[in-house]
Design a protein around this motif. Structure first.
Motif, PDB file in Angstrom:
ATOM      1  N   ARG A   1       0.763  -1.012  -0.004  1.00 24.84           N
ATOM      2  CA  ARG A   1      -0.071  -0.255   0.238  1.00 24.84           C
ATOM      3  C   ARG A   1       1.202   1.009   0.181  1.00 24.84           C
ATOM      4  NH1 ARG A   1      -3.250   1.009   4.717  1.00 24.84           N
ATOM      5  NH2 ARG A   1      -3.349  -1.399   4.782  1.00 24.84           N
ATOM      6  N   ASP A   2       1.853   1.539   0.590  1.00 30.23           N
ATOM      7  CA  ASP A   2       2.899   2.313   0.773  1.00 30.23           C
ATOM      8  C   ASP A   2       3.532   2.401  -0.385  1.00 30.23           C
ATOM      9  OD1 ASP A   2       2.279   2.748   3.153  1.00 30.23           O
ATOM     10  OD2 ASP A   2       3.876   1.473   4.481  1.00 30.23           O
ATOM     11  N   LEU A   3       3.912   1.414  -1.164  1.00 30.55           N
ATOM     12  CA  LEU A   3       4.279   1.596  -2.319  1.00 30.55           C
ATOM     13  C   LEU A   3       3.288   2.247  -2.916  1.00 30.55           C
ATOM     14  CD1 LEU A   3       7.662   0.431  -4.084  1.00 30.55           C
ATOM     15  CD2 LEU A   3       5.547  -1.592  -5.236  1.00 30.55           C
ATOM     16  N   ALA A   4       2.478   1.586  -2.682  1.00 33.67           N
ATOM     17  CA  ALA A   4       1.981   2.634  -4.607  1.00 33.67           C
ATOM     18  C   ALA A   4       1.090   3.991  -4.239  1.00 33.67           C
ATOM     19  CB  ALA A   4       0.265   1.623  -4.260  1.00 33.67           C
ATOM     20  N   GLU A   5       0.596   4.350  -2.698  1.00 34.12           N
ATOM     21  CA  GLU A   5       0.910   5.387  -2.183  1.00 34.12           C
ATOM     22  C   GLU A   5       1.814   6.337  -2.694  1.00 34.12           C
ATOM     23  OE1 GLU A   5      -2.283   7.667  -1.466  1.00 34.12           O
ATOM     24  OE2 GLU A   5      -3.150   5.651  -1.393  1.00 34.12           O
ATOM     25  N   GLY A   6       3.072   5.627  -2.956  1.00 34.52           N
ATOM     26  CA  GLY A   6       4.557   6.990  -3.396  1.00 34.52           C
ATOM     27  C   GLY A   6       4.476   6.320  -4.671  1.00 34.52           C
TER      28      GLY A   6
ATOM     29  N   LEU B   1       4.010  10.334  -9.440  1.00 28.63           N
ATOM     30  CA  LEU B   1       3.358  10.856 -11.210  1.00 28.63           C
ATOM     31  C   LEU B   1       2.083  11.604 -10.624  1.00 28.63           C
ATOM     32  CD1 LEU B   1       2.388   8.930 -13.412  1.00 28.63           C
ATOM     33  CD2 LEU B   1      -0.009   8.220 -12.378  1.00 28.63           C
ATOM     34  N   LYS B   2       1.658  12.454  -9.056  1.00 27.43           N
ATOM     35  CA  LYS B   2       1.050  13.452  -9.402  1.00 27.43           C
ATOM     36  C   LYS B   2       2.021  14.411  -9.115  1.00 27.43           C
ATOM     37  CE  LYS B   2      -2.614  14.242  -5.885  1.00 27.43           C
ATOM     38  NZ  LYS B   2      -3.113  13.919  -4.740  1.00 27.43           N
TER      39      LYS B   2
END
Length: 131
Positions: A41-46, A51-52
């Motif tokens: 989950r932390d990897l995906a949020e990072g 990307l943002k």
């Protein structure tokens, strides 16, 4: 995928884990699984944050549902392509004839964008820069 499992299937997996791992090791493996889920989950949020940052303010305006490949039906796409008239949707017989320009050896690609239409009866010009 957990989203595709019913309650009975999840209960069966928990019971199988309890039998295979035993009650002594089950808490240890459950903690490892929880840490793994948090890490993913932390990897995906990072990745989402990166990307943002790279896309800037236009990131919020992207319609992600439009880019979902599951929405495309190849049969519908082919059907629409075959039913749409040629030349940008003009009715048959009303389209303008294409302008044909003489292909000049060494002509730039800008010339091609200005209306040069491929004529299969003409020989392809030899381009010394391309070889």
């Amino acid at each position: 995928m957990i989203g595709n499992l019913s309650g009975g299937e999840i209960l069966l997996l928990v019971l199988a884990a309890l039998v295979i791992l035993g009650p002594a090791r089950l808490p240890e493996y459950a903690a490892k699984l929880a840490r793994g889920v948090r890490w993913v989950r932390d990897l995906a949020e990072g990745a989402k944050g990166q990307l943002k940052d790279e896309l800037g303010p236009g990131f919020e305006e992207i319609d992600w549902r439009q880019l979902d490949p599951r929405q495309y039906d190849p049969r519908r796409i082919v059907r629409e392509a075959l039913s749409t008239p040629a030349e940008g949707g003009a009715a048959p017989g009303t389209e303008k004839p294409a302008t044909r320009m003489a292909a000049v050896p060494g002509a730039s690609s800008a010339t091609a964008r200005r209306g040069v239409v491929h004529d299969p009866t003409r020989a392809t010009p030899y381009d010394t820069d391309a070889t």
